[in-house]
Design a protein around this motif. Structure first.
Motif, mmCIF file in Angstrom:
data_model
loop_
_atom_site.group_PDB
_atom_site.id
_atom_site.type_symbol
_atom_site.label_atom_id
_atom_site.label_comp_id
_atom_site.label_asym_id
_atom_site.label_seq_id
_atom_site.Cartn_x
_atom_site.Cartn_y
_atom_site.Cartn_z
ATOM 1 N N PHE A 72 31.579 40.499 33.182
ATOM 2 C CA PHE A 72 31.056 40.747 34.525
ATOM 3 C C PHE A 72 30.263 42.053 34.575
ATOM 4 O O PHE A 72 29.179 42.111 35.148
ATOM 5 C CB PHE A 72 32.196 40.761 35.541
ATOM 6 C CG PHE A 72 31.740 40.938 36.964
ATOM 7 C CD1 PHE A 72 30.747 40.147 37.512
ATOM 8 C CD2 PHE A 72 32.310 41.902 37.764
ATOM 9 C CE1 PHE A 72 30.326 40.305 38.824
ATOM 10 C CE2 PHE A 72 31.903 42.071 39.079
ATOM 11 C CZ PHE A 72 30.904 41.275 39.605
ATOM 12 N N ALA A 73 30.793 43.101 33.950
ATOM 13 C CA ALA A 73 30.112 44.395 33.976
ATOM 14 C C ALA A 73 28.784 44.343 33.223
ATOM 15 O O ALA A 73 27.789 44.920 33.666
ATOM 16 C CB ALA A 73 31.010 45.476 33.376
ATOM 17 N N GLY A 76 27.066 40.302 34.609
ATOM 18 C CA GLY A 76 27.118 39.893 36.007
ATOM 19 C C GLY A 76 27.562 38.452 36.189
ATOM 20 O O GLY A 76 27.242 37.814 37.182
ATOM 21 N N ARG A 90 31.164 35.389 46.070
ATOM 22 C CA ARG A 90 30.119 36.290 45.624
ATOM 23 C C ARG A 90 29.782 37.342 46.668
ATOM 24 O O ARG A 90 29.546 38.489 46.342
ATOM 25 C CB ARG A 90 28.879 35.495 45.251
ATOM 26 C CG ARG A 90 27.812 36.394 44.704
ATOM 27 C CD ARG A 90 26.682 35.624 44.126
ATOM 28 N NE ARG A 90 25.695 36.572 43.611
ATOM 29 C CZ ARG A 90 24.897 36.342 42.640
ATOM 30 N NH1 ARG A 90 24.950 35.190 42.038
ATOM 31 N NH2 ARG A 90 24.034 37.242 42.237
ATOM 32 N N TRP A 96 28.435 42.503 45.365
ATOM 33 C CA TRP A 96 28.434 41.994 43.988
ATOM 34 C C TRP A 96 28.174 43.133 43.006
ATOM 35 O O TRP A 96 28.878 43.283 42.012
ATOM 36 C CB TRP A 96 27.367 40.910 43.862
ATOM 37 C CG TRP A 96 27.367 40.173 42.568
ATOM 38 C CD1 TRP A 96 26.491 40.320 41.533
ATOM 39 C CD2 TRP A 96 28.291 39.159 42.154
ATOM 40 N NE1 TRP A 96 26.805 39.465 40.518
ATOM 41 C CE2 TRP A 96 27.905 38.744 40.864
ATOM 42 C CE3 TRP A 96 29.405 38.570 42.745
ATOM 43 C CZ2 TRP A 96 28.590 37.760 40.170
ATOM 44 C CZ3 TRP A 96 30.081 37.596 42.047
ATOM 45 C CH2 TRP A 96 29.676 37.194 40.777
ATOM 46 N N MET A 97 27.183 43.952 43.298
ATOM 47 C CA MET A 97 26.849 45.056 42.401
ATOM 48 C C MET A 97 27.914 46.150 42.441
ATOM 49 O O MET A 97 28.164 46.809 41.420
ATOM 50 C CB MET A 97 25.467 45.624 42.752
ATOM 51 C CG MET A 97 24.326 44.644 42.492
ATOM 52 S SD MET A 97 24.326 43.948 40.830
ATOM 53 C CE MET A 97 23.842 45.354 39.870
ATOM 54 N N ARG A 100 30.516 44.930 40.090
ATOM 55 C CA ARG A 100 30.078 45.130 38.705
ATOM 56 C C ARG A 100 30.247 46.587 38.302
ATOM 57 O O ARG A 100 30.686 46.888 37.184
ATOM 58 C CB ARG A 100 28.619 44.730 38.528
ATOM 59 C CG ARG A 100 28.400 43.265 38.346
ATOM 60 C CD ARG A 100 26.963 42.953 38.029
ATOM 61 N NE ARG A 100 26.664 43.278 36.639
ATOM 62 C CZ ARG A 100 25.466 43.134 36.097
ATOM 63 N NH1 ARG A 100 24.459 42.677 36.820
ATOM 64 N NH2 ARG A 100 25.260 43.446 34.846
ATOM 65 N N SER A 104 32.559 48.071 35.335
ATOM 66 C CA SER A 104 31.966 48.924 34.306
ATOM 67 C C SER A 104 32.718 50.259 34.212
ATOM 68 O O SER A 104 32.966 50.764 33.103
ATOM 69 C CB SER A 104 30.490 49.166 34.622
ATOM 70 O OG SER A 104 29.899 49.963 33.640
#
Length: 180
Positions: A72-73, A76, A90, A96-97, A100, A104
């Motif tokens: 995912f990181a 995505g 979502r 969403w970001m 992520r 991360s």
């Protein structure tokens, strides 16, 4: 990655046919492939360690979580359904970001806690799904294949135990901050 075959069924959402992507017949001959919740997976080294009793459920869950967060990181992409049973939507591009970014940050925190060498082994074992033999050739080219493979297997089992402990520690710290 491996070659895939698309199976198009006539039923689907809004008249759009469902596309089921599955391994080719040739791929079935080269690997042990299992279907888990409509997702085809190559039986990897982690599953082999679990089947042999070298790691337990906590380590298997930690490996699965790390792999999902890593994918995912970096890409995505979220595989459905998640193994933990939670439903994820979502949302908009911003949430969403943000998700992520949080994944991360967790991957970076784990790399800092375990060290770069451990992170490289996690990537080889989980993200690249390398076999113990392939990892041994990269990490210990001067040793015999059998001895190097045994070293890598033991290191990976220990590393997954540490990964499970790291996730437990991170969860405990998060809950402690919430309770304040």
């Amino acid at each position: 990655m491996f070659n895939m075959v698309q199976d198009v069924s006539p039923s689907g959402v809004c008249g759009i046919p469902d596309v089921v992507v599955k391994p080719t017949a040739e791929r079935y001959q080269h690997s042990d492939i299992r279907e888990v919740a409509n997702t085809f997976r190559v039986v990897n080294a982690v599953q082999s360690m679990y089947d042999a009793g070298d790691i337990g459920d906590d380590e298997l869950a930690a490996a699965d979580r790390w792999y999902r967060e890593y994918v995912f990181a970096s890409l995505g992409v979220v595989e459905n359904p998640p193994s933990d049973g939670r439903i994820r939507e979502r949302g908009d591009i911003h949430t969403w970001m943000m998700g992520r970014g949080q994944c991360s940050a967790r991957i970076t925190q784990i790399r800092d806690m375990l060290g770069l060498c451990a992170h490289v082994r996690l990537e080889m074992l989980l993200a690249r799904e390398m076999s113990f033999s392939a990892m041994a050739r990269h990490l210990y080219p001067a040793l015999s294949e059998g001895r190097a493979r045994m070293k890598v297997s033991a290191q990976c089992a220990l590393l997954l135990e540490q990964l499970a402990h790291v996730y437990e520690t991170m969860s405990r710290n998060k809950n402690r901050k919430k309770s304040r």
